[in-house]
Design a protein around this motif. Structure first.
Motif, PDB file in Angstrom:
ATOM      1  N   TYR A 290       0.847  -1.197   0.000  1.00 39.83           N
ATOM      2  CA  TYR A 290       0.000   0.000   0.000  1.00 39.83           C
ATOM      3  C   TYR A 290       0.880   1.244   0.000  1.00 39.83           C
ATOM      4  O   TYR A 290       1.939   1.285   0.668  1.00 39.83           O
ATOM      5  CB  TYR A 290      -0.928   0.020   1.213  1.00 39.83           C
ATOM      6  CG  TYR A 290      -1.984  -1.059   1.171  1.00 39.83           C
ATOM      7  CD1 TYR A 290      -3.214  -0.834   0.528  1.00 39.83           C
ATOM      8  CD2 TYR A 290      -1.750  -2.300   1.761  1.00 39.83           C
ATOM      9  CE1 TYR A 290      -4.185  -1.839   0.497  1.00 39.83           C
ATOM     10  CE2 TYR A 290      -2.713  -3.296   1.725  1.00 39.83           C
ATOM     11  CZ  TYR A 290      -3.927  -3.058   1.092  1.00 39.83           C
ATOM     12  OH  TYR A 290      -4.879  -4.036   1.050  1.00 39.83           O
ATOM     13  N   ASP A 291       0.422   2.233  -0.728  1.00 34.34           N
ATOM     14  CA  ASP A 291       1.116   3.510  -0.772  1.00 34.34           C
ATOM     15  C   ASP A 291       0.559   4.379   0.342  1.00 34.34           C
ATOM     16  O   ASP A 291      -0.471   5.050   0.189  1.00 34.34           O
ATOM     17  CB  ASP A 291       0.912   4.170  -2.148  1.00 34.34           C
ATOM     18  CG  ASP A 291       1.742   5.432  -2.282  1.00 34.34           C
ATOM     19  OD1 ASP A 291       2.668   5.611  -1.447  1.00 34.34           O
ATOM     20  OD2 ASP A 291       1.468   6.212  -3.202  1.00 34.34           O
ATOM     21  N   LEU A 292       1.230   4.341   1.475  1.00 31.47           N
ATOM     22  CA  LEU A 292       0.708   4.998   2.672  1.00 31.47           C
ATOM     23  C   LEU A 292       1.410   6.329   2.906  1.00 31.47           C
ATOM     24  O   LEU A 292       2.537   6.565   2.453  1.00 31.47           O
ATOM     25  CB  LEU A 292       0.920   4.096   3.899  1.00 31.47           C
ATOM     26  CG  LEU A 292       0.261   2.713   3.832  1.00 31.47           C
ATOM     27  CD1 LEU A 292       0.698   1.883   5.033  1.00 31.47           C
ATOM     28  CD2 LEU A 292      -1.260   2.844   3.805  1.00 31.47           C
ATOM     29  N   GLU A 293       0.721   7.182   3.614  1.00 29.52           N
ATOM     30  CA  GLU A 293       1.319   8.447   4.000  1.00 29.52           C
ATOM     31  C   GLU A 293       2.479   8.193   4.963  1.00 29.52           C
ATOM     32  O   GLU A 293       2.565   7.140   5.605  1.00 29.52           O
ATOM     33  CB  GLU A 293       0.274   9.342   4.678  1.00 29.52           C
ATOM     34  CG  GLU A 293      -0.858   9.744   3.746  1.00 29.52           C
ATOM     35  CD  GLU A 293      -1.873  10.633   4.456  1.00 29.52           C
ATOM     36  OE1 GLU A 293      -1.648  10.895   5.669  1.00 29.52           O
ATOM     37  OE2 GLU A 293      -2.849  11.038   3.817  1.00 29.52           O
ATOM     38  N   GLU A 294       3.327   9.186   5.050  1.00 28.26           N
ATOM     39  CA  GLU A 294       4.514   9.032   5.913  1.00 28.26           C
ATOM     40  C   GLU A 294       4.125   8.740   7.360  1.00 28.26           C
ATOM     41  O   GLU A 294       4.729   7.894   8.029  1.00 28.26           O
ATOM     42  CB  GLU A 294       5.366  10.293   5.849  1.00 28.26           C
ATOM     43  CG  GLU A 294       6.663  10.169   6.642  1.00 28.26           C
ATOM     44  CD  GLU A 294       7.509  11.426   6.551  1.00 28.26           C
ATOM     45  OE1 GLU A 294       8.499  11.524   7.307  1.00 28.26           O
ATOM     46  OE2 GLU A 294       7.167  12.315   5.747  1.00 28.26           O
ATOM     47  N   GLY A 295       3.131   9.400   7.863  1.00 32.34           N
ATOM     48  CA  GLY A 295       2.699   9.189   9.246  1.00 32.34           C
ATOM     49  C   GLY A 295       2.212   7.761   9.475  1.00 32.34           C
ATOM     50  O   GLY A 295       2.506   7.128  10.490  1.00 32.34           O
ATOM     51  N   ALA A 296       1.456   7.250   8.462  1.00 30.51           N
ATOM     52  CA  ALA A 296       0.961   5.875   8.579  1.00 30.51           C
ATOM     53  C   ALA A 296       2.104   4.875   8.516  1.00 30.51           C
ATOM     54  O   ALA A 296       2.108   3.850   9.224  1.00 30.51           O
ATOM     55  CB  ALA A 296      -0.058   5.597   7.468  1.00 30.51           C
TER      56      ALA A 296
END
Length: 484
Positions: A290-296
């Motif tokens: 998954y292409d997740l946000e940096e925080g995730a």
């Protein structure tokens, strides 16, 4: 002595002792009734025919000294034909006309001699019993000097001879504390007897000996106290056995506790393994697919690290519960200790720690699971470094046990603050830790204890607050029977 046969007083005839008078030619001229009773009538016969039943002079005869020199002779004489022992007194008897005869008085001491023999035998039996008793026996004066003591007491107190022991001052040299002598005197003189009085005696070299003292007062015929007689039973061995039993009891309690907690740990570990595996797996999948946000991403990374940390705890739990397989082979303990140090000494924690190794190059190789022993060494060394807060001296020693040559010893000593007395009994308990939350699971030393015990060995710690701590591990040179 001047008299004639006719002038002999009636008392001579009535005396209980045998009496006869012999002429210079050894002819008996008089025998009283007691003499006739023992030897038979013999007046007119030769004395040796009556007394010795022979036709020649007795080999012990000394009549010539009396006839010629006027001697008076007293001696003890056993006469076989009557099986009696006499106190024999022989002296000159001067008849009318000046002729010298021999007057002999036979005082029967057979019964007295038998009693004397029995008394001597009894005294010898008493002396043998006195000397060979397994406990110390003594007779002492009221003033504090030994009158007699048996060899057991001499040996117990470490003196070279009985005479050396008899010369000591009891209050100063026998009792570890002189006031105990006063207490003993007060107790025994108030009741006349003391039974199993616990006290510490002192050997010649100053070493204390715990004893049970039983004693009686000795009185003279007027009832005045002469001194004391006593029996001392050395309690050193019993005290040592009690100490060992207490140590064994504590070890058994610890073993039972470890076994119970081991079962619990195994159950918990197996229950946690599956969900932890799932958490780790799906966290990795999410991060990869998954292409997740940096925080995730950071959150998932934290989840993954915490799950891995939990996995490490589970691994220690399983190790603690002894669920993993073992590979027991003879291994070089010196090499294992050195390898553990090599892995640790470059860490920042060890930069200001002086390490001293005293490893016996002739140390035999005990049968161990070397991976598990590495775990033990690393755990204790890291604990020592933590205790010294990265600044101090760490000493590692290996040697063959002096008490039991079938064991090898590993000693790890630090110069940290030591372990407080209230904490010392608990350090091998699972989940017990004094470290801050998050810095230790409390399984390390409990696991080390279990591993060493599983190898048939032992681990103990000596520590004085402010003077560091020493961990001593003993490993047998023979493979334990429990099949680890």
């Amino acid at each position: 002595m001047h008299a004639t046969i006719q002038e002999l007083p009636a008392i001579l005839e009535a005396m209980a002792d045998g009496i006869y008078i012999v002429k210079p030619d050894y002819t008996i001229q008089f025998m009283n009734k007691a003499m006739v009773k023992d030897f038979g009538e013999g007046t007119g016969k030769k004395c040796y025919q009556i007394v010795n039943r022979k036709d020649e002079k007795c080999r012990w005869c000394r009549a010539a000294d009396i006839f010629e020199g006027g001697a008076t002779i007293n001696r003890e004489l056993y006469i076989p034909i009557v099986d009696k022992t006499y106190d024999l007194t022989e002296l000159p008897w001067i008849n009318t006309g000046g002729q010298v005869s021999k007057l002999a008085i036979f005082h029967d001491i057979t019964t007295a001699k038998a009693c004397e023999v029995k008394l001597k035998a009894t005294e010898q039996d008493y002396q043998r019993l006195f000397e060979h008793m397994g406990c110390g026996v003594f007779i002492s004066s009221r003033e504090g000097k030994f009158i007699d003591a048996n060899q057991t007491l001499v040996d117990m107190l470490g003196y070279a001879s009985k005479q050396e022991l008899l010369e000591i001052d009891i209050a100063r040299d026998l009792y570890l504390w002189s006031e105990d002598r006063k207490k003993f005197q007060e107790l025994i003189e108030s009741s006349g007897r003391v039974v199993d009085y616990e006290v510490n005696f002192k050997r010649k070299d100053g070493q204390a000996i715990p004893v049970l003292l039983t004693g009686n007062v000795r009185y003279d015929q007027d009832g005045n106290i002469l001194g004391y007689e006593g029996i001392n039973v050395d309690q050193s061995q019993r005290k040592q056995i009690e100490k060992e039993l207490e140590k064994t009891r504590i070890q058994l309690l610890q073993t039972e506790k470890m076994a119970s907690l081991g079962k619990l740990a195994a159950g918990v570990a197996h229950q946690l393994n599956n969900p932890l595996g799932g958490i780790t797996l799906f966290a990795k999948i999410m991060m990869e697919e998954y292409d997740l946000e940096e925080g995730a991403q950071k959150d998932l990374d934290r989840i993954l690290k915490d799950a891995q940390r939990c996995s490490e705890i589970v691994k220690e739990l399983l190790e603690f519960s002894r669920q993993t397989s073992r590979n027991i082979q003879p291994h070089d303990i010196n090499k294992a200790v050195s390898r553990t140090l090599f892995l640790l000494e470059n860490q920042t924690l060890f930069h200001n720690i002086q390490v001293q190794k005293n490893l016996d190059p002739t140390l035999p190789h005990p049968p161990v699971d070397i991976q598990q022993m590495n775990h033990v060494f690393m755990n204790i060394i890291l604990n020592a470094a933590d205790a010294m807060e990265g600044n101090g001296k760490l000493t590692l020693e290996t040697y063959r046990s002096l008490e039991n040559m079938d064991k090898v010893c590993i000693k790890i000593t630090d110069t940290g603050p030591g372990i407080p007395a209230d904490i010392l009994p608990h350090i091998f308990e699972p989940f017990f830790t004094t470290k801050q939350e998050g810095k230790g699971t409390g399984l390390g030393l409990g696991l080390a204890y279990g591993i060493v015990e599983d190898h048939g060995g032992s681990i103990r710690v000596n520590s004085t607050p402010g003077q560091g701590a020493t961990f001593t591990i003993e490993i047998p040179l023979t493979r334990p029977e429990n099949g680890v």
